[in-house]
Scaffold this motif. Structure first.
Motif, PDB file in Angstrom:
ATOM      1  N   GLU A  16       0.860  -1.190   0.000  1.00 26.87           N
ATOM      2  CA  GLU A  16       0.000   0.000   0.000  1.00 26.87           C
ATOM      3  C   GLU A  16       0.891   1.232   0.000  1.00 26.87           C
ATOM      4  OE1 GLU A  16      -3.161   0.135   2.882  1.00 26.87           O
ATOM      5  OE2 GLU A  16      -4.370  -1.033   1.454  1.00 26.87           O
ATOM      6  N   VAL A  17       0.388   2.318  -0.558  1.00 25.45           N
ATOM      7  CA  VAL A  17       1.145   3.574  -0.532  1.00 25.45           C
ATOM      8  C   VAL A  17       0.517   4.498   0.500  1.00 25.45           C
ATOM      9  CG1 VAL A  17       1.942   3.388  -2.919  1.00 25.45           C
ATOM     10  CG2 VAL A  17      -0.224   4.556  -2.425  1.00 25.45           C
ATOM     11  N   THR A  18       1.300   5.435   1.004  1.00 23.83           N
ATOM     12  CA  THR A  18       0.811   6.378   2.019  1.00 23.83           C
ATOM     13  C   THR A  18       0.623   7.756   1.377  1.00 23.83           C
ATOM     14  OG1 THR A  18       3.090   6.870   2.612  1.00 23.83           O
ATOM     15  CG2 THR A  18       1.962   5.164   3.910  1.00 23.83           C
ATOM     16  N   PHE A  19      -0.249   8.529   1.997  1.00 23.33           N
ATOM     17  CA  PHE A  19      -0.509   9.893   1.510  1.00 23.33           C
ATOM     18  C   PHE A  19       0.087  10.914   2.483  1.00 23.33           C
ATOM     19  CE2 PHE A  19      -3.059   8.952  -2.082  1.00 23.33           C
ATOM     20  CZ  PHE A  19      -3.696   7.753  -1.798  1.00 23.33           C
ATOM     21  N   PRO A  20       0.531  12.088   2.008  1.00 19.38           N
ATOM     22  CA  PRO A  20       0.537  12.495   0.597  1.00 19.38           C
ATOM     23  C   PRO A  20       1.518  11.637  -0.211  1.00 19.38           C
ATOM     24  CG  PRO A  20       1.736  14.090   1.909  1.00 19.38           C
ATOM     25  CD  PRO A  20       1.105  13.112   2.876  1.00 19.38           C
ATOM     26  N   LEU A  21       1.149  11.343  -1.449  1.00 17.56           N
ATOM     27  CA  LEU A  21       1.996  10.530  -2.324  1.00 17.56           C
ATOM     28  C   LEU A  21       3.337  11.217  -2.542  1.00 17.56           C
ATOM     29  CD1 LEU A  21      -0.224   9.222  -5.282  1.00 17.56           C
ATOM     30  CD2 LEU A  21       0.343   8.074  -3.137  1.00 17.56           C
ATOM     31  N   SER A  22       4.375  10.400  -2.638  1.00 14.61           N
ATOM     32  CA  SER A  22       5.674  10.938  -3.061  1.00 14.61           C
ATOM     33  C   SER A  22       5.524  11.433  -4.504  1.00 14.61           C
ATOM     34  CB  SER A  22       6.718   9.824  -3.023  1.00 14.61           C
ATOM     35  OG  SER A  22       6.360   8.802  -3.947  1.00 14.61           O
ATOM     36  N   ALA A  23       6.423  12.331  -4.893  1.00 12.09           N
ATOM     37  CA  ALA A  23       6.395  12.822  -6.282  1.00 12.09           C
ATOM     38  C   ALA A  23       6.547  11.649  -7.242  1.00 12.09           C
ATOM     39  CB  ALA A  23       7.522  13.835  -6.487  1.00 12.09           C
ATOM     40  N   GLU A  24       7.335  10.678  -6.823  1.00 11.23           N
ATOM     41  CA  GLU A  24       7.620   9.493  -7.642  1.00 11.23           C
ATOM     42  C   GLU A  24       6.343   8.682  -7.877  1.00 11.23           C
ATOM     43  OE1 GLU A  24       9.873   6.622  -5.457  1.00 11.23           O
ATOM     44  OE2 GLU A  24      11.043   6.029  -7.215  1.00 11.23           O
ATOM     45  N   ASN A  25       5.554   8.459  -6.787  1.00 11.24           N
ATOM     46  CA  ASN A  25       4.338   7.653  -6.935  1.00 11.24           C
ATOM     47  C   ASN A  25       3.260   8.414  -7.691  1.00 11.24           C
ATOM     48  OD1 ASN A  25       5.193   5.244  -5.791  1.00 11.24           O
ATOM     49  ND2 ASN A  25       4.630   5.870  -3.707  1.00 11.24           N
ATOM     50  N   ARG A  26       3.182   9.736  -7.482  1.00 10.24           N
ATOM     51  CA  ARG A  26       2.233  10.533  -8.264  1.00 10.24           C
ATOM     52  C   ARG A  26       2.589  10.444  -9.754  1.00 10.24           C
ATOM     53  NH1 ARG A  26      -1.395  14.807  -7.925  1.00 10.24           N
ATOM     54  NH2 ARG A  26      -1.327  14.794  -5.645  1.00 10.24           N
ATOM     55  N   GLN A  27       3.871  10.586 -10.071  1.00 13.80           N
ATOM     56  CA  GLN A  27       4.310  10.534 -11.477  1.00 13.80           C
ATOM     57  C   GLN A  27       4.019   9.153 -12.074  1.00 13.80           C
ATOM     58  OE1 GLN A  27       5.812  13.244 -13.312  1.00 13.80           O
ATOM     59  NE2 GLN A  27       5.046  11.829 -14.886  1.00 13.80           N
ATOM     60  N   LEU A  28       4.238   8.109 -11.250  1.00 12.30           N
ATOM     61  CA  LEU A  28       3.968   6.742 -11.713  1.00 12.30           C
ATOM     62  C   LEU A  28       2.501   6.596 -12.130  1.00 12.30           C
ATOM     63  CD1 LEU A  28       4.607   3.709 -12.085  1.00 12.30           C
ATOM     64  CD2 LEU A  28       4.271   3.462  -9.596  1.00 12.30           C
ATOM     65  N   GLY A  29       1.597   7.073 -11.284  1.00 13.55           N
ATOM     66  CA  GLY A  29       0.165   6.974 -11.609  1.00 13.55           C
ATOM     67  C   GLY A  29      -0.158   7.683 -12.902  1.00 13.55           C
ATOM     68  N   GLU A  30       0.405   8.882 -13.058  1.00 17.59           N
ATOM     69  CA  GLU A  30       0.142   9.644 -14.290  1.00 17.59           C
ATOM     70  C   GLU A  30       0.736   8.938 -15.512  1.00 17.59           C
ATOM     71  OE1 GLU A  30      -0.044  13.971 -11.982  1.00 17.59           O
ATOM     72  OE2 GLU A  30       1.777  13.381 -13.095  1.00 17.59           O
ATOM     73  N   ASP A  31       1.922   8.356 -15.341  1.00 17.84           N
ATOM     74  CA  ASP A  31       2.571   7.647 -16.456  1.00 17.84           C
ATOM     75  C   ASP A  31       1.785   6.399 -16.861  1.00 17.84           C
ATOM     76  OD1 ASP A  31       6.075   8.244 -15.474  1.00 17.84           O
ATOM     77  OD2 ASP A  31       4.572   9.541 -16.423  1.00 17.84           O
ATOM     78  N   LEU A  32       1.196   5.714 -15.886  1.00 19.88           N
ATOM     79  CA  LEU A  32       0.412   4.511 -16.196  1.00 19.88           C
ATOM     80  C   LEU A  32      -0.812   4.872 -17.043  1.00 19.88           C
ATOM     81  CD1 LEU A  32       0.565   2.661 -12.750  1.00 19.88           C
ATOM     82  CD2 LEU A  32       1.757   1.985 -14.862  1.00 19.88           C
ATOM     83  N   LEU A  33      -1.514   5.943 -16.662  1.00 16.04           N
ATOM     84  CA  LEU A  33      -2.696   6.345 -17.436  1.00 16.04           C
ATOM     85  C   LEU A  33      -2.281   6.834 -18.817  1.00 16.04           C
ATOM     86  CD1 LEU A  33      -5.714   6.841 -17.751  1.00 16.04           C
ATOM     87  CD2 LEU A  33      -5.394   9.074 -16.606  1.00 16.04           C
ATOM     88  N   GLU A  34      -1.204   7.604 -18.867  1.00 17.42           N
ATOM     89  CA  GLU A  34      -0.713   8.104 -20.169  1.00 17.42           C
ATOM     90  C   GLU A  34      -0.382   6.931 -21.100  1.00 17.42           C
ATOM     91  OE1 GLU A  34       3.382   9.133 -20.551  1.00 17.42           O
ATOM     92  OE2 GLU A  34       2.916  11.055 -21.523  1.00 17.42           O
ATOM     93  N   PHE A  35       0.191   5.849 -20.536  1.00 17.57           N
ATOM     94  CA  PHE A  35       0.516   4.685 -21.374  1.00 17.57           C
ATOM     95  C   PHE A  35      -0.748   4.135 -22.028  1.00 17.57           C
ATOM     96  CE2 PHE A  35       2.598   0.999 -22.977  1.00 17.57           C
ATOM     97  CZ  PHE A  35       1.617   0.015 -22.945  1.00 17.57           C
ATOM     98  N   LEU A  36      -1.813   3.998 -21.241  1.00 19.11           N
ATOM     99  CA  LEU A  36      -3.056   3.421 -21.784  1.00 19.11           C
ATOM    100  C   LEU A  36      -3.624   4.292 -22.906  1.00 19.11           C
ATOM    101  CD1 LEU A  36      -4.820   2.257 -18.500  1.00 19.11           C
ATOM    102  CD2 LEU A  36      -3.449   0.882 -20.094  1.00 19.11           C
ATOM    103  N   ILE A  37      -3.637   5.616 -22.668  1.00 15.04           N
ATOM    104  CA  ILE A  37      -4.160   6.532 -23.692  1.00 15.04           C
ATOM    105  C   ILE A  37      -3.304   6.447 -24.959  1.00 15.04           C
ATOM    106  CG2 ILE A  37      -4.598   8.960 -24.238  1.00 15.04           C
ATOM    107  CD1 ILE A  37      -5.189   9.312 -21.154  1.00 15.04           C
ATOM    108  N   ASN A  38      -1.970   6.427 -24.781  1.00 12.45           N
ATOM    109  CA  ASN A  38      -1.066   6.289 -25.926  1.00 12.45           C
ATOM    110  C   ASN A  38      -1.303   4.965 -26.656  1.00 12.45           C
ATOM    111  OD1 ASN A  38       0.190   8.725 -25.389  1.00 12.45           O
ATOM    112  ND2 ASN A  38       1.941   7.807 -24.315  1.00 12.45           N
TER     113      ASN A  38
END
Ligand SMILES: O=CN(O)CCNC(=O)c1cccc(Cl)c1Cl
Ligand code: NI
Length: 183
Positions: free
Chosen positions: A21-43
């Motif tokens: 599990e991840v803790t909040f507030p998310l690290s910059a790394e985990n926030r970026q990971l989430g955004e990168d995962l969604l971007e991959f699907l859209i791409n």
């Protein structure tokens, strides 16, 4: 951006781990990971971008598939009305599910599996889920049919489960009682 070279394949131990599990507030790394995962699907669903970067199409992708053993995944999948379910999902839980099961008649596929594994993957047809978004806000959502199947495929990745673990060994096309093919 995430490319196919970043996706780990069967045999890599991370695919069989229970992600943390991840803790909040998310690290910059985990926030970026989430955004990168969604971007991959859209791409991956954009014919030009997918061809340019040689991306396999996906309706979901989970952090362990890019060797990050944390409980984050993304969904970009059409619902029954053709509207996209577009979510970055953190620390997900299934809080309830239908008795009725559903499966894709063509079976499932996985970016981490470089072979066709055929057979029905029966999963609850309707689920009620809770998860957090990147800002730590809790969301509760009812999903059915393809979005529900995709959510469960990704949640499996967070628990070290592969889709073919659910295929009946003796009869891959066994029609489990109370299950319905999704057309
Ligand atoms: O974990 C995610 N992937 O491996 C991405 C590639 N597979 C798919 O998009 C996919 C294909 C068929 C059924 C389901 Cl349920 C899914 Cl999820
Ligand atoms: Ni997968």
């Amino acid at each position: 951006m995430i490319l196919m070279k970043d996706v780990i394949r069967e045999g890599h131990e991370t695919l069989r781990k229970k992600a943390a599990e991840v803790t909040f507030p998310l690290s910059a790394e985990n926030r970026q990971l989430g955004e990168d995962l969604l971007e991959f699907l859209i791409n991956s669903q954009d014919p030009e971008i997918a061809e340019k970067y040689d991306l396999r199409s996906g309706i979901g992708i989970a952090a362990p598939q890019v060797n990050r053993s944390v409980r984050i995944f993304a969904l970009y999948v059409p619902n029954d009305h053709g509207d996209m379910v577009e979510e970055i999902v953190v620390n997900p839980k299934i809080v309830s599910h239908s008795v009725e099961l559903a499966y894709l008649p063509g079976g499932e596929g996985c970016l981490s599996v470089d072979r066709d594994v055929t057979g029905y993957v029966p999963r609850p047809q309707r689920i009620t889920v809770k998860f957090f978004n990147l800002d730590g806000e809790e969301k509760k959502m009812r999903l059915k049919n393809l979005p529900a199947i995709a959510f469960q495929h990704e949640l499996d990745h967070l628990n070290g489960v592969m889709f073919y673990d659910h295929i009946n060994k003796d009869n891959p096309y066994f029609e489990v009682p109370n299950s319905h093919p999704l057309e």
